[in-house]
Design a protein around this motif. Structure first.
Motif, PDB file in Angstrom:
ATOM      1  N   TYR A  18       0.827  -1.204   0.000  1.00 35.51           N
ATOM      2  CA  TYR A  18       0.000   0.000   0.000  1.00 35.51           C
ATOM      3  C   TYR A  18       0.865   1.260   0.000  1.00 35.51           C
ATOM      4  CZ  TYR A  18      -3.824  -3.158   1.293  1.00 35.51           C
ATOM      5  OH  TYR A  18      -4.740  -4.169   1.317  1.00 35.51           O
ATOM      6  N   ILE A  19       2.051   1.121   0.553  1.00 36.48           N
ATOM      7  CA  ILE A  19       3.010   2.230   0.545  1.00 36.48           C
ATOM      8  C   ILE A  19       4.386   1.676   0.175  1.00 36.48           C
ATOM      9  CG2 ILE A  19       1.718   3.500   2.321  1.00 36.48           C
ATOM     10  CD1 ILE A  19       3.878   2.703   4.330  1.00 36.48           C
ATOM     11  N   LYS A  20       5.299   2.561  -0.224  1.00 36.97           N
ATOM     12  CA  LYS A  20       6.674   2.169  -0.496  1.00 36.97           C
ATOM     13  C   LYS A  20       7.610   3.151   0.195  1.00 36.97           C
ATOM     14  CE  LYS A  20       6.290  -0.334  -4.878  1.00 36.97           C
ATOM     15  NZ  LYS A  20       6.737  -0.419  -6.305  1.00 36.97           N
ATOM     16  N   ARG A  21       8.763   2.624   0.564  1.00 42.06           N
ATOM     17  CA  ARG A  21       9.798   3.447   1.191  1.00 42.06           C
ATOM     18  C   ARG A  21      10.608   4.131   0.105  1.00 42.06           C
ATOM     19  NH1 ARG A  21      15.161   2.659   2.485  1.00 42.06           N
ATOM     20  NH2 ARG A  21      15.930   3.636   4.402  1.00 42.06           N
ATOM     21  N   ILE A  22      10.657   5.462   0.139  1.00 38.46           N
ATOM     22  CA  ILE A  22      11.444   6.230  -0.824  1.00 38.46           C
ATOM     23  C   ILE A  22      12.912   6.200  -0.422  1.00 38.46           C
ATOM     24  CG2 ILE A  22      11.845   8.518  -1.799  1.00 38.46           C
ATOM     25  CD1 ILE A  22       8.893   9.145  -1.211  1.00 38.46           C
ATOM     26  N   LYS A  23      13.164   6.538   0.808  1.00 38.77           N
ATOM     27  CA  LYS A  23      14.494   6.518   1.422  1.00 38.77           C
ATOM     28  C   LYS A  23      14.271   6.501   2.924  1.00 38.77           C
ATOM     29  CE  LYS A  23      17.009  10.260   1.307  1.00 38.77           C
ATOM     30  NZ  LYS A  23      17.166  10.524   2.760  1.00 38.77           N
ATOM     31  N   GLN A  24      15.319   6.578   3.683  1.00 44.42           N
ATOM     32  CA  GLN A  24      15.188   6.470   5.130  1.00 44.42           C
ATOM     33  C   GLN A  24      14.137   7.425   5.687  1.00 44.42           C
ATOM     34  OE1 GLN A  24      18.801   7.159   7.261  1.00 44.42           O
ATOM     35  NE2 GLN A  24      18.007   6.424   9.206  1.00 44.42           N
ATOM     36  N   ASN A  25      13.090   6.814   6.271  1.00 41.91           N
ATOM     37  CA  ASN A  25      12.001   7.535   6.943  1.00 41.91           C
ATOM     38  C   ASN A  25      11.181   8.436   6.021  1.00 41.91           C
ATOM     39  OD1 ASN A  25      10.405   7.999   9.219  1.00 41.91           O
ATOM     40  ND2 ASN A  25      11.538   9.852   9.771  1.00 41.91           N
ATOM     41  N   TYR A  26      11.145   8.125   4.735  1.00 41.85           N
ATOM     42  CA  TYR A  26      10.260   8.825   3.803  1.00 41.85           C
ATOM     43  C   TYR A  26       9.503   7.784   2.996  1.00 41.85           C
ATOM     44  CZ  TYR A  26      12.444  13.316   4.807  1.00 41.85           C
ATOM     45  OH  TYR A  26      12.884  14.458   5.434  1.00 41.85           O
ATOM     46  N   TYR A  27       8.182   7.962   2.922  1.00 35.68           N
ATOM     47  CA  TYR A  27       7.321   6.976   2.287  1.00 35.68           C
ATOM     48  C   TYR A  27       6.328   7.675   1.351  1.00 35.68           C
ATOM     49  CZ  TYR A  27       9.078   4.349   6.301  1.00 35.68           C
ATOM     50  OH  TYR A  27       9.898   3.765   7.248  1.00 35.68           O
ATOM     51  N   VAL A  28       5.737   6.875   0.451  1.00 31.54           N
ATOM     52  CA  VAL A  28       4.738   7.398  -0.464  1.00 31.54           C
ATOM     53  C   VAL A  28       3.642   6.349  -0.644  1.00 31.54           C
ATOM     54  CG1 VAL A  28       5.934   6.555  -2.538  1.00 31.54           C
ATOM     55  CG2 VAL A  28       4.360   8.497  -2.722  1.00 31.54           C
ATOM     56  N   ALA A  29       2.420   6.808  -0.795  1.00 29.31           N
ATOM     57  CA  ALA A  29       1.299   5.900  -1.035  1.00 29.31           C
ATOM     58  C   ALA A  29       1.342   5.377  -2.465  1.00 29.31           C
ATOM     59  CB  ALA A  29      -0.027   6.620  -0.785  1.00 29.31           C
TER      60      ALA A  29
END
Length: 255
Positions: free
Chosen positions: A40-51
Protein backbone atom coordinates in the motif's frame (compact mmCIF):
# COMPACT_ATOMS: atom_id res chain seq x y z
CA UNK A 1 -7.67 0.35 4.34
CA UNK A 2 -8.03 2.47 7.44
CA UNK A 3 -5.97 5.69 7.36
CA UNK A 4 -5.34 5.27 3.59
CA UNK A 5 -7.12 8.52 2.68
CA UNK A 6 -5.13 10.38 5.29
CA UNK A 7 -1.79 9.24 3.88
CA UNK A 8 -2.99 10.05 0.36
CA UNK A 9 -3.55 13.62 1.51
CA UNK A 10 0.01 13.75 2.86
CA UNK A 11 1.59 12.58 -0.40
CA UNK A 12 5.12 12.10 0.97
CA UNK A 13 5.19 11.26 4.66
CA UNK A 14 7.40 10.11 7.51
CA UNK A 15 6.98 7.77 10.46
CA UNK A 16 6.30 10.83 12.61
CA UNK A 17 3.46 11.88 10.28
CA UNK A 18 1.84 8.45 10.69
CA UNK A 19 2.15 8.68 14.44
CA UNK A 20 0.42 12.07 14.43
CA UNK A 21 -2.50 10.60 12.47
CA UNK A 22 -2.89 7.38 14.46
CA UNK A 23 -1.93 8.89 17.86
CA UNK A 24 -0.60 5.58 19.22
CA UNK A 25 3.08 4.87 18.42
CA UNK A 26 2.78 1.06 18.55
CA UNK A 27 -0.28 1.06 16.33
CA UNK A 28 1.48 3.42 13.96
CA UNK A 29 4.51 1.10 13.70
CA UNK A 30 2.22 -1.85 13.06
CA UNK A 31 0.33 0.07 10.39
CA UNK A 32 3.56 1.08 8.68
CA UNK A 33 4.97 -2.45 8.69
CA UNK A 34 1.71 -4.01 7.45
CA UNK A 35 1.23 -1.40 4.72
CA UNK A 36 4.78 -1.92 3.42
CA UNK A 37 4.32 -5.68 3.24
CA UNK A 38 0.99 -5.40 1.41
CA UNK A 39 2.33 -2.83 -1.04
CA UNK A 40 0.00 0.00 0.00
CA UNK A 41 3.01 2.23 0.54
CA UNK A 42 6.67 2.17 -0.50
CA UNK A 43 9.80 3.45 1.19
CA UNK A 44 11.44 6.23 -0.82
CA UNK A 45 14.49 6.52 1.42
CA UNK A 46 15.19 6.47 5.13
CA UNK A 47 12.00 7.53 6.94
CA UNK A 48 10.26 8.82 3.80
CA UNK A 49 7.32 6.98 2.29
CA UNK A 50 4.74 7.40 -0.46
CA UNK A 51 1.30 5.90 -1.04
CA UNK A 52 0.94 3.46 -3.93
CA UNK A 53 -1.82 3.22 -6.52
CA UNK A 54 -2.65 -0.45 -6.06
CA UNK A 55 -4.23 -0.72 -9.52
CA UNK A 56 -0.91 -0.20 -11.31
CA UNK A 57 1.63 -0.42 -8.47
CA UNK A 58 2.95 3.09 -9.03
CA UNK A 59 3.41 5.97 -6.56
CA UNK A 60 0.67 8.57 -6.42
CA UNK A 61 3.34 11.26 -6.44
CA UNK A 62 5.58 11.83 -9.47
CA UNK A 63 9.35 12.26 -9.29
CA UNK A 64 9.16 16.06 -9.14
CA UNK A 65 6.74 16.03 -6.21
CA UNK A 66 8.89 13.48 -4.40
CA UNK A 67 12.05 15.57 -4.79
CA UNK A 68 10.45 18.79 -3.60
CA UNK A 69 8.59 17.27 -0.65
CA UNK A 70 11.66 15.78 1.00
CA UNK A 71 12.37 19.20 2.50
CA UNK A 72 10.35 22.42 2.42
CA UNK A 73 13.27 24.33 0.89
CA UNK A 74 13.63 21.97 -2.09
CA UNK A 75 12.95 22.97 -5.69
CA UNK A 76 13.50 21.45 -9.14
CA UNK A 77 16.57 22.83 -10.90
CA UNK A 78 18.94 22.56 -13.89
CA UNK A 79 18.01 20.03 -16.60
CA UNK A 80 15.10 18.75 -14.53
CA UNK A 81 13.62 22.25 -14.53
CA UNK A 82 13.82 22.22 -18.34
CA UNK A 83 12.25 18.76 -18.42
CA UNK A 84 9.49 19.75 -16.00
CA UNK A 85 8.51 22.56 -18.39
CA UNK A 86 8.64 20.29 -21.43
CA UNK A 87 11.76 21.95 -22.85
CA UNK A 88 13.95 18.87 -22.82
CA UNK A 89 15.19 16.85 -25.77
CA UNK A 90 16.48 13.90 -23.77
CA UNK A 91 14.54 12.11 -21.07
CA UNK A 92 16.71 11.51 -18.01
CA UNK A 93 16.13 8.84 -15.40
CA UNK A 94 17.33 11.42 -12.92
CA UNK A 95 15.88 14.34 -11.03
CA UNK A 96 18.17 17.24 -10.16
CA UNK A 97 16.87 19.34 -7.30
CA UNK A 98 18.25 21.95 -4.92
CA UNK A 99 17.59 23.13 -1.40
CA UNK A 100 19.19 24.19 1.85
CA UNK A 101 19.34 20.84 3.65
CA UNK A 102 21.77 18.42 2.02
CA UNK A 103 20.26 15.06 1.07
CA UNK A 104 22.42 12.16 -0.02
CA UNK A 105 21.76 10.94 -3.55
CA UNK A 106 19.44 7.94 -3.75
CA UNK A 107 17.38 5.91 -6.21
CA UNK A 108 13.67 5.16 -6.10
CA UNK A 109 11.58 3.37 -8.74
CA UNK A 110 14.51 3.43 -11.22
CA UNK A 111 14.91 7.19 -10.91
CA UNK A 112 18.11 8.70 -9.49
CA UNK A 113 17.64 11.72 -7.23
CA UNK A 114 20.61 14.09 -7.33
CA UNK A 115 20.79 16.95 -4.83
CA UNK A 116 22.68 20.17 -5.63
CA UNK A 117 23.19 22.61 -2.78
CA UNK A 118 21.20 25.79 -3.34
CA UNK A 119 23.37 28.81 -4.11
CA UNK A 120 20.50 31.16 -4.83
CA UNK A 121 16.91 31.67 -3.70
CA UNK A 122 15.86 33.92 -6.58
CA UNK A 123 12.92 33.17 -8.85
CA UNK A 124 11.60 29.96 -7.33
CA UNK A 125 8.05 29.46 -8.58
CA UNK A 126 5.32 27.23 -7.15
CA UNK A 127 3.14 25.60 -9.78
CA UNK A 128 -0.43 24.33 -9.70
CA UNK A 129 0.71 20.86 -8.57
CA UNK A 130 2.64 22.31 -5.63
CA UNK A 131 6.02 21.66 -7.25
CA UNK A 132 8.59 24.41 -6.75
CA UNK A 133 10.85 25.03 -9.74
CA UNK A 134 13.25 27.72 -10.91
CA UNK A 135 11.86 30.25 -13.38
CA UNK A 136 12.66 29.77 -17.05
CA UNK A 137 15.08 32.68 -16.92
CA UNK A 138 16.96 31.47 -13.88
CA UNK A 139 16.99 27.93 -15.27
CA UNK A 140 18.64 29.22 -18.42
CA UNK A 141 21.44 30.96 -16.51
CA UNK A 142 21.86 28.04 -14.08
CA UNK A 143 22.26 25.64 -16.99
CA UNK A 144 24.84 27.88 -18.69
CA UNK A 145 26.69 28.14 -15.39
CA UNK A 146 26.72 24.36 -14.77
CA UNK A 147 26.58 22.80 -18.23
CA UNK A 148 27.16 19.29 -16.90
CA UNK A 149 23.98 19.61 -14.81
CA UNK A 150 22.09 20.74 -17.90
CA UNK A 151 22.79 17.57 -19.85
CA UNK A 152 25.45 19.15 -22.04
CA UNK A 153 25.73 22.08 -24.41
CA UNK A 154 23.63 20.37 -27.11
CA UNK A 155 20.76 19.94 -24.68
CA UNK A 156 20.97 23.63 -23.76
CA UNK A 157 20.88 24.65 -27.40
CA UNK A 158 17.88 22.48 -28.19
CA UNK A 159 16.03 23.78 -25.14
CA UNK A 160 16.80 27.44 -25.84
CA UNK A 161 15.61 27.03 -29.42
CA UNK A 162 12.15 26.23 -28.01
CA UNK A 163 11.93 29.18 -25.59
CA UNK A 164 10.28 32.41 -26.63
CA UNK A 165 10.00 35.93 -25.23
CA UNK A 166 11.73 35.62 -21.89
CA UNK A 167 11.90 38.27 -19.18
CA UNK A 168 15.21 40.06 -19.64
CA UNK A 169 15.13 41.62 -16.18
CA UNK A 170 15.03 38.16 -14.61
CA UNK A 171 18.00 37.08 -16.70
CA UNK A 172 20.02 40.09 -15.58
CA UNK A 173 18.96 39.62 -11.96
CA UNK A 174 20.33 36.08 -11.97
CA UNK A 175 23.54 37.06 -13.74
CA UNK A 176 24.12 39.84 -11.23
CA UNK A 177 23.59 37.45 -8.34
CA UNK A 178 26.26 35.01 -9.58
CA UNK A 179 28.47 37.89 -10.77
CA UNK A 180 30.99 35.76 -12.69
CA UNK A 181 32.75 37.13 -15.75
CA UNK A 182 32.99 33.69 -17.37
CA UNK A 183 29.24 33.26 -16.94
CA UNK A 184 28.59 36.65 -18.55
CA UNK A 185 30.77 35.55 -21.48
CA UNK A 186 29.06 32.21 -22.01
CA UNK A 187 25.58 33.64 -21.43
CA UNK A 188 26.21 36.54 -23.78
CA UNK A 189 27.33 34.28 -26.59
CA UNK A 190 24.44 31.81 -26.20
CA UNK A 191 21.76 34.46 -25.66
CA UNK A 192 22.93 36.36 -28.73
CA UNK A 193 22.78 33.13 -30.74
CA UNK A 194 19.08 32.76 -29.90
CA UNK A 195 18.26 36.45 -29.51
CA UNK A 196 15.39 36.47 -32.03
CA UNK A 197 13.23 33.73 -30.58
CA UNK A 198 14.18 34.63 -26.99
CA UNK A 199 13.31 38.27 -27.56
CA UNK A 200 16.67 39.55 -26.30
CA UNK A 201 17.24 43.25 -26.92
CA UNK A 202 20.51 44.82 -28.00
CA UNK A 203 20.47 46.84 -24.78
CA UNK A 204 20.51 43.64 -22.71
CA UNK A 205 23.31 42.16 -24.79
CA UNK A 206 25.26 45.40 -24.48
CA UNK A 207 24.94 45.29 -20.69
CA UNK A 208 26.07 41.66 -20.55
CA UNK A 209 29.00 42.48 -22.82
CA UNK A 210 30.07 45.29 -20.49
CA UNK A 211 30.53 42.71 -17.71
CA UNK A 212 32.66 40.12 -19.52
CA UNK A 213 36.25 39.28 -18.71
CA UNK A 214 39.31 39.85 -20.85
CA UNK A 215 40.47 36.23 -20.64
CA UNK A 216 39.05 33.68 -23.05
CA UNK A 217 36.93 30.82 -21.76
CA UNK A 218 35.53 27.62 -23.23
CA UNK A 219 31.84 27.36 -23.95
CA UNK A 220 31.28 23.87 -22.65
CA UNK A 221 34.21 23.24 -20.32
CA UNK A 222 36.30 24.82 -17.60
CA UNK A 223 39.38 23.25 -19.21
CA UNK A 224 41.03 23.72 -22.58
CA UNK A 225 39.46 21.61 -25.30
CA UNK A 226 40.50 21.04 -28.91
CA UNK A 227 38.69 21.87 -32.16
CA UNK A 228 37.24 25.22 -31.13
CA UNK A 229 36.90 28.62 -32.74
CA UNK A 230 37.33 31.81 -30.73
CA UNK A 231 34.42 34.23 -30.80
CA UNK A 232 36.31 37.47 -30.31
CA UNK A 233 33.30 39.52 -29.23
CA UNK A 234 32.59 37.33 -26.21
CA UNK A 235 36.06 35.79 -25.74
CA UNK A 236 34.48 32.35 -25.92
CA UNK A 237 36.02 29.29 -27.59
CA UNK A 238 33.11 27.52 -29.28
CA UNK A 239 33.30 23.82 -30.28
CA UNK A 240 33.43 23.55 -34.06
CA UNK A 241 30.69 20.92 -34.14
CA UNK A 242 28.33 23.43 -32.52
CA UNK A 243 29.19 25.98 -35.21
CA UNK A 244 28.52 23.33 -37.87
CA UNK A 245 25.09 22.59 -36.43
CA UNK A 246 24.23 26.28 -36.25
CA UNK A 247 25.34 26.86 -39.83
CA UNK A 248 22.96 24.17 -41.06
CA UNK A 249 20.00 25.87 -39.44
CA UNK A 250 16.67 24.46 -38.36
CA UNK A 251 15.83 23.07 -41.83
CA UNK A 252 17.85 19.98 -40.99
CA UNK A 253 16.00 19.62 -37.68
CA UNK A 254 19.24 19.88 -35.72
CA UNK A 255 17.38 21.54 -32.86
Amino acid sequence: MKYYNEILDLGIFTRQDIQRIIKNSKTAESFLSRSLKKGYIKRIKQNYYVAIDIANNTPFCNKYVIATKLDKSNYISYHSALEYRGLNNQVFNEVVYSGHKRINDFEFEYVAYHFVQSKCDLQIETNYDGVKVTSIERTMIDCIDQIDLAGGIEEIYRAFDSIHNINEDKLIETLKFYNKKVLYQRAGYILETFKNNLGISNATLDYIHSQIGSSKCYLNSSKKVSNTTLNKKWNVCVPNYILTILSKGSDDNEF
